[in-house]
Design a protein around this motif. Sequence first.
Motif, short mmCIF file in Angstrom:
data_model
loop_
_atom_site.label_atom_id
_atom_site.label_comp_id
_atom_site.label_asym_id
_atom_site.label_seq_id
_atom_site.Cartn_x
_atom_site.Cartn_y
_atom_site.Cartn_z
N ILE A 1 0.84 -1.19 0.00
CA ILE A 1 0.00 0.00 0.00
C ILE A 1 0.88 1.25 0.00
O ILE A 1 1.76 1.39 0.85
N GLU A 2 0.64 2.13 -0.94
CA GLU A 2 1.32 3.42 -0.98
C GLU A 2 0.49 4.44 -0.19
O GLU A 2 1.03 5.17 0.63
N ARG A 3 -0.82 4.48 -0.47
CA ARG A 3 -1.71 5.36 0.29
C ARG A 3 -3.17 5.03 -0.01
O ARG A 3 -3.48 4.37 -0.99
N ARG A 4 -4.01 5.51 0.88
CA ARG A 4 -5.46 5.37 0.72
C ARG A 4 -5.95 6.60 -0.04
O ARG A 4 -5.61 7.73 0.32
N LEU A 5 -6.74 6.39 -1.07
CA LEU A 5 -7.19 7.50 -1.92
C LEU A 5 -8.56 8.02 -1.54
O LEU A 5 -8.99 9.06 -2.03
N GLY A 6 -9.28 7.30 -0.69
CA GLY A 6 -10.61 7.72 -0.28
C GLY A 6 -11.59 6.58 -0.40
O GLY A 6 -11.22 5.43 -0.62
N GLU A 7 -12.87 6.93 -0.26
CA GLU A 7 -13.93 5.93 -0.34
C GLU A 7 -14.89 6.33 -1.45
O GLU A 7 -15.28 7.50 -1.55
N MET B 1 -23.19 -2.28 -13.60
CA MET B 1 -24.23 -3.26 -13.87
C MET B 1 -25.61 -2.75 -13.46
O MET B 1 -26.56 -3.51 -13.32
N GLY B 2 -25.73 -1.44 -13.24
CA GLY B 2 -27.01 -0.83 -12.91
C GLY B 2 -27.34 -0.81 -11.43
O GLY B 2 -28.44 -0.43 -11.05
N GLY B 3 -26.38 -1.18 -10.58
CA GLY B 3 -26.61 -1.17 -9.14
C GLY B 3 -26.38 0.21 -8.54
O GLY B 3 -26.07 1.17 -9.25
N ASP B 4 -26.49 0.28 -7.23
CA ASP B 4 -26.36 1.57 -6.56
C ASP B 4 -24.93 1.87 -6.09
O ASP B 4 -24.66 2.93 -5.56
N GLY B 5 -24.00 0.93 -6.26
CA GLY B 5 -22.60 1.16 -5.87
C GLY B 5 -22.36 1.07 -4.38
O GLY B 5 -21.29 1.43 -3.91
N LEU B 6 -23.34 0.55 -3.65
CA LEU B 6 -23.19 0.44 -2.21
C LEU B 6 -22.90 -1.00 -1.80
O LEU B 6 -23.34 -1.92 -2.47
N PRO B 7 -22.18 -1.21 -0.74
CA PRO B 7 -21.56 -0.18 0.08
C PRO B 7 -20.35 0.42 -0.61
O PRO B 7 -19.72 -0.21 -1.47
N LYS B 8 -20.02 1.65 -0.21
CA LYS B 8 -18.83 2.29 -0.76
C LYS B 8 -17.60 1.49 -0.36
O LYS B 8 -17.61 0.76 0.63
N GLN B 9 -16.53 1.65 -1.14
CA GLN B 9 -15.29 0.91 -0.88
C GLN B 9 -14.11 1.86 -0.84
O GLN B 9 -14.08 2.86 -1.55
N ALA B 10 -13.12 1.48 -0.04
CA ALA B 10 -11.87 2.22 -0.02
C ALA B 10 -11.09 1.90 -1.29
O ALA B 10 -11.10 0.77 -1.77
N LEU B 11 -10.44 2.92 -1.82
CA LEU B 11 -9.58 2.78 -2.99
C LEU B 11 -8.15 3.05 -2.55
O LEU B 11 -7.89 4.05 -1.86
N TYR B 12 -7.24 2.16 -2.93
CA TYR B 12 -5.84 2.27 -2.51
C TYR B 12 -4.92 2.36 -3.70
O TYR B 12 -5.15 1.73 -4.73
N MET B 13 -3.86 3.14 -3.52
CA MET B 13 -2.76 3.14 -4.48
C MET B 13 -1.81 2.04 -4.03
O MET B 13 -1.33 2.04 -2.89
N VAL B 14 -1.58 1.07 -4.91
CA VAL B 14 -0.75 -0.10 -4.58
C VAL B 14 0.46 -0.10 -5.51
O VAL B 14 0.32 0.07 -6.72
N VAL B 15 1.63 -0.29 -4.93
CA VAL B 15 2.88 -0.32 -5.69
C VAL B 15 3.37 -1.76 -5.81
O VAL B 15 3.40 -2.50 -4.83
#
Length: 97
Positions: free
Chosen positions: A38-44, A53-67
């Motif tokens: 993990i380099e850093r967390r980019l947010g949720e 696929m037409g869903g609501d995108g929930l639950p939100k997920q953390a996005l990480y920069m990975v090296v």
Amino acid sequence: MSYAPGDPVRVRDSWPEAKGTKVHVRTPHFLRGRKGRIERRLGEFANPETLAMGGDGLPKQALYMVVFERGDLFPGTVQGRETLTADLYESWLERAS
């Protein structure tokens, strides 16, 4: 699960698109099963795989920069220390030793 900078991770070696169901996958094939850190967390963010696929995108997920060490991704093709960075959602990551 939450990750911190420097944590070793592995990209899940999962192939949901191979099951013949309609899916949208945001994780490159060549990274699956590979170790990085993990380099850093980019947010949720809303889950783009379900949004597509037409869903609501929930639950939100953390996005990480990975090296990743490029030599670990493409053995025998790189001399010296080169890296590749990818932004990956938490659902595709697992702890690595």
